[in-house]
Motif scaffolding. Structure first.
Motif, PDB file in Angstrom:
ATOM      1  N   ALA A   1      -2.589  13.650  35.601  1.00 10.91           N
ATOM      2  CA  ALA A   1      -3.686  14.501  35.326  1.00 10.91           C
ATOM      3  C   ALA A   1      -3.788  15.000  33.919  1.00 10.91           C
ATOM      4  O   ALA A   1      -5.174  14.692  33.216  1.00 10.91           O
ATOM      5  CB  ALA A   1      -3.680  15.899  36.324  1.00 10.91           C
TER       6      ALA A   1
ATOM      7  N   GLY B   1      -5.350  11.882  32.399  1.00  7.41           N
ATOM      8  CA  GLY B   1      -6.799  11.668  32.874  1.00  7.41           C
ATOM      9  C   GLY B   1      -7.657  12.467  32.102  1.00  7.41           C
ATOM     10  O   GLY B   1      -8.826  11.973  31.833  1.00  7.41           O
ATOM     11  N   VAL B   2      -7.306  14.010  31.989  1.00  7.56           N
ATOM     12  CA  VAL B   2      -8.314  14.664  31.026  1.00  7.56           C
ATOM     13  C   VAL B   2      -8.314  13.962  29.700  1.00  7.56           C
ATOM     14  O   VAL B   2      -9.455  14.222  28.844  1.00  7.56           O
ATOM     15  CB  VAL B   2      -7.675  16.026  31.023  1.00  7.56           C
TER      16      VAL B   2
ATOM     17  N   PHE C   1     -10.588  11.160  29.747  1.00  8.03           N
ATOM     18  CA  PHE C   1     -11.955  11.548  29.823  1.00  8.03           C
ATOM     19  C   PHE C   1     -12.554  11.806  28.623  1.00  8.03           C
ATOM     20  O   PHE C   1     -13.889  11.788  28.317  1.00  8.03           O
ATOM     21  CB  PHE C   1     -11.945  12.924  30.718  1.00  8.03           C
TER      22      PHE C   1
ATOM     23  N   TRP D   1     -14.717   3.199  32.878  1.00 11.08           N
ATOM     24  CA  TRP D   1     -14.094   4.213  32.465  1.00 11.08           C
ATOM     25  C   TRP D   1     -14.779   5.699  32.446  1.00 11.08           C
ATOM     26  O   TRP D   1     -14.024   6.599  31.967  1.00 11.08           O
ATOM     27  CB  TRP D   1     -13.587   4.096  30.792  1.00 11.08           C
TER      28      TRP D   1
ATOM     29  N   GLY E   1     -14.907   7.818  34.708  1.00 11.70           N
ATOM     30  CA  GLY E   1     -14.329   8.469  35.725  1.00 11.70           C
ATOM     31  C   GLY E   1     -14.638  10.034  35.613  1.00 11.70           C
ATOM     32  O   GLY E   1     -14.532  10.498  34.438  1.00 11.70           O
ATOM     33  N   SER E   2     -14.473  10.761  36.793  1.00 13.00           N
ATOM     34  CA  SER E   2     -14.861  12.339  36.755  1.00 13.00           C
ATOM     35  C   SER E   2     -13.498  12.891  36.446  1.00 13.00           C
ATOM     36  O   SER E   2     -13.251  13.891  37.245  1.00 13.00           O
ATOM     37  CB  SER E   2     -15.495  12.819  37.828  1.00 13.00           C
ATOM     38  N   TYR E   3     -12.514  12.598  35.357  1.00 16.43           N
ATOM     39  CA  TYR E   3     -11.474  13.136  35.350  1.00 16.43           C
ATOM     40  C   TYR E   3     -11.155  14.561  34.871  1.00 16.43           C
ATOM     41  O   TYR E   3     -10.044  15.104  34.953  1.00 16.43           O
ATOM     42  CB  TYR E   3     -10.504  12.106  34.347  1.00 16.43           C
TER      43      TYR E   3
ATOM     44  N   PHE F   1      -9.768  17.143  36.986  1.00 14.55           N
ATOM     45  CA  PHE F   1      -8.028  17.095  37.180  1.00 14.55           C
ATOM     46  C   PHE F   1      -7.848  18.514  36.892  1.00 14.55           C
ATOM     47  O   PHE F   1      -6.884  19.162  37.152  1.00 14.55           O
ATOM     48  CB  PHE F   1      -7.432  16.118  36.234  1.00 14.55           C
TER      49      PHE F   1
ATOM     50  N   VAL G   1      -7.353   9.756  42.644  1.00  9.63           N
ATOM     51  CA  VAL G   1      -7.626   9.390  41.502  1.00  9.63           C
ATOM     52  C   VAL G   1      -8.537   8.131  41.309  1.00  9.63           C
ATOM     53  O   VAL G   1      -9.434   8.075  40.574  1.00  9.63           O
ATOM     54  CB  VAL G   1      -6.224   8.511  40.703  1.00  9.63           C
TER      55      VAL G   1
ATOM     56  N   LEU H   1     -12.188   9.896  41.938  1.00  5.58           N
ATOM     57  CA  LEU H   1     -12.641  10.468  40.632  1.00  5.58           C
ATOM     58  C   LEU H   1     -13.105   9.452  39.904  1.00  5.58           C
ATOM     59  O   LEU H   1     -13.990   9.462  38.968  1.00  5.58           O
ATOM     60  CB  LEU H   1     -11.431  11.267  40.066  1.00  5.58           C
ATOM     61  N   ASN H   2     -12.388   8.344  39.933  1.00  4.89           N
ATOM     62  CA  ASN H   2     -12.800   7.120  39.053  1.00  4.89           C
ATOM     63  C   ASN H   2     -14.128   6.256  39.467  1.00  4.89           C
ATOM     64  O   ASN H   2     -14.856   5.651  38.514  1.00  4.89           O
ATOM     65  CB  ASN H   2     -11.597   6.076  38.917  1.00  4.89           C
TER      66      ASN H   2
END
Length: 390
Positions: free
Chosen positions: A19, A22-23, A26, A39, A41-43, A46, A237, A240-241
């Motif tokens: 996570a 992931g941030v 982001f 790319w 994604g709503s990371y 997280f 994951v 969110l992507n």
């Protein structure tokens, strides 16, 4: 805790590591406006998983007999020892970045510095992010720490189903109610400086609920359950992507955390636990350092190398590896030593249970020694579990 119960949930720690990266991605994707939509994604969501995990791990490791101001003070010192040294370090790093003109955020004022210093920057006291912008979530968690005894009192007084209804109501009101602080529906999931501490509240309480459900899960603690948890985390994951569905993400995160903890507790030691634990240790440093490293290193590097948007994937992979190494060293040489130093000082001030146990072993019977050994093991388990929480 029982003998077969996980001392530390290393798979959950690994989720935190994923996570945190992931941030980072982001934020990294803003390095070039031509980055492919794949790319996008709503990371950023997280962060809400961080709040859930913190509520789960902290309430799980919190001693059941902790009562009174002394216990609360000890708890707060341990939490400050966990989050504040690295927060202060990154705050000072941003002062330097701004001084050298690398961070062109014109809205980081002396008053913002004060808000950041006392961890109030996510309490609605300002109308912008400042300095190390990801640290707003640390401010939000700090709010949850301050009211933690009230949350635990509520959790212990009501039936789990009632607590679940309260958690659901909080999500419903805060995320979907037309509140003056958030004019748009679901704006809670994008909140940071604008009352981000209220964004953290339902997820943190959700984590406490999951810890209660975990303690009731003895009949279901089988090793295959961990694979269901890992599968659900993987699905979250992917979700969110592909698209931003905050409520679905919260449900998937919650189920993944609970199932993973239930399954992991069936192992005496889960395979690869040393590596998973070490990667988990880097998660807080990854989260807190990534913006500074992005500004000072990765953005200039992207420009200097003249990279194209279609090369972003390999660049992001290399950046993740570099950031993980930096975070690993930061944890080993700064974050963990600072935490231990503060905790040791607090133990001396409050009278460490371990010191009492150690002295008791020299003056009591073997029966008492066995009891003290058991208490010491419980203390060690608490320390190991506490180490992972942030």
């Amino acid at each position: 805790m029982e003998a077969n119960e996980a001392r530390r949930f290393v798979v959950l720690d690994f989720y935190r590591f994923v996570a945190a990266l992931g941030v980072f991605i982001f934020h990294l994707k803003t390095i070039d406006s031509g980055i492919a939509p794949v790319w996008n994604g709503s990371y950023g969501l997280f962060v809400d998983m961080f709040f859930i995990l913190s509520g789960f791990v902290i309430s799980y490791s919190y001693p059941s007999d902790a009562r009174g101001l002394k216990a609360y003070a000890r708890f707060m010192i341990r939490r400050i020892a966990r989050i504040y040294p690295l927060h202060l370090l990154t705050l000072l790093v941003f002062v330097l970045l701004i001084g050298f003109g690398l961070d062109r955020s014109a809205r980081s004022t002396p008053l913002d510095f004060l808000y950041n210093l006392v961890l109030l920057q996510a309490w609605g006291v300002t109308d912008h992010l400042s300095f190390n912008s990801p640290s707003w979530s640390i401010s939000a968690e700090f709010f949850c720490y301050l009211i933690f005894p009230l949350l635990m009192l509520l959790a212990r007084k009501v039936h789990p189903l009632v607590l679940a209804a309260i958690v659901a109501a909080l999500y419903l009101v805060l995320a979907h109610g037309h509140l003056p602080i958030w004019q748009e529906r679901s704006q809670m999931y994008g909140a940071n400086y604008d009352y981000g501490m209220l964004r953290a509240l339902p997820s943190f309480l959700n984590g406490i609920l999951l810890a209660i459900l975990f303690r009731l899960s003895h009949p279901y603690r089988q090793k295959p359950v961990v694979f269901a948890g890992v599968a659900l985390f993987g699905i979250s994951v992917l979700v969110l992507n592909i698209f931003a569905k905050p409520d679905l993400a919260i449900i998937l995160f919650s189920c993944a955390i609970l199932l993973t903890a239930v399954g992991e507790s069936a192992f005496v030691q889960i395979p690869g636990s040393r590596l998973l634990g070490r990667l988990g240790n880097t998660s807080y440093s990854i989260y807190m350092l990534h913006d500074a490293v992005l500004i000072a290193v990765f953005k200039p590097l992207w420009t200097a190398l003249g990279l194209r948007p279609d090369q972003f994937g390999l660049f992001a992979l290399a950046c993740c590896a570099i950031l993980t190494i930096i975070a690993d060293r930061t944890y080993a040489y700064f974050e963990n030593p600072a935490r231990r130093l503060i905790n040791r000082a607090a133990d001396i001030g409050f009278g460490s249970p371990r010191n009492v146990q150690s002295s008791a072993k020299t003056s009591v019977t073997s029966k008492t020694s066995v009891t003290n050994t058991s208490a010491t093991k419980t203390s060690v388990r608490f320390d190991e579990t506490e180490q992972a929480a942030n």
